[in-house]
Design a protein around this motif. Structure first.
Motif, PDB file in Angstrom:
ATOM      1  N   THR A 110       5.919  -0.570  -7.120  1.00 16.06           N
ATOM      2  CA  THR A 110       5.690  -1.901  -6.554  1.00 16.06           C
ATOM      3  C   THR A 110       7.039  -2.439  -6.088  1.00 16.06           C
ATOM      4  O   THR A 110       8.098  -1.987  -6.557  1.00 16.06           O
ATOM      5  N   GLU A 130       2.460   1.622  -3.371  1.00 19.04           N
ATOM      6  CA  GLU A 130       1.430   2.002  -4.343  1.00 19.04           C
ATOM      7  C   GLU A 130       1.129   3.493  -4.276  1.00 19.04           C
ATOM      8  O   GLU A 130       0.888   4.130  -5.297  1.00 19.04           O
ATOM      9  N   SER A 131       1.177   4.063  -3.075  1.00 21.46           N
ATOM     10  CA  SER A 131       0.905   5.499  -2.937  1.00 21.46           C
ATOM     11  C   SER A 131       1.953   6.345  -3.663  1.00 21.46           C
ATOM     12  O   SER A 131       1.714   7.509  -3.970  1.00 21.46           O
ATOM     13  N   ASN A 148       0.826  -1.214   0.000  1.00 17.88           N
ATOM     14  CA  ASN A 148       0.000   0.000   0.000  1.00 17.88           C
ATOM     15  C   ASN A 148       0.857   1.258   0.000  1.00 17.88           C
ATOM     16  O   ASN A 148       0.555   2.223  -0.713  1.00 17.88           O
TER      17      ASN A 148
END
Length: 92
Positions: free
Chosen positions: A27, A22-23, A19
């Motif tokens: 990846t 991703e922000s 997460n």
């Protein structure tokens, strides 16, 4: 370093790491590939044999490293090295 190793070092779960990356639009796999490509280029410019580069970067086979390097750079490792040296006929 594996994803699990990174999570352990950071004290976060795999999902939390995913997460957070991703922000930033990243990846773990993309960052790991980027690091491997950078390390590969560094080793290739130092004339480390291609088989040794593959082994140092954790590839089971030299052929797997060659395929990955070609995907990253557009050239096989030997051709990339030759092009860096400015050897004739290396950019085919």
């Amino acid at each position: 370093m594996s994803r699990d190793d990174v999570c352990r070092e950071l004290g976060v779960s795999a999902r939390t790491l995913a997460n957070r990356l991703e922000s930033y639009g990243a990846t773990y796999s993309s960052l790991a590939d980027e690091a491997r490509f950078e390390a590969a280029r560094s080793l290739l410019t130092k004339d480390v044999p291609i088989a040794a580069v593959a082994a140092q970067l954790g590839f089971a086979e030299q052929s797997a490293f060659t395929r990955a390097f070609k995907a990253w750079s557009g050239l096989a490792p030997a051709r990339w090295r030759a092009a860096r040296r400015g050897e004739r006929g290396s950019a085919r």
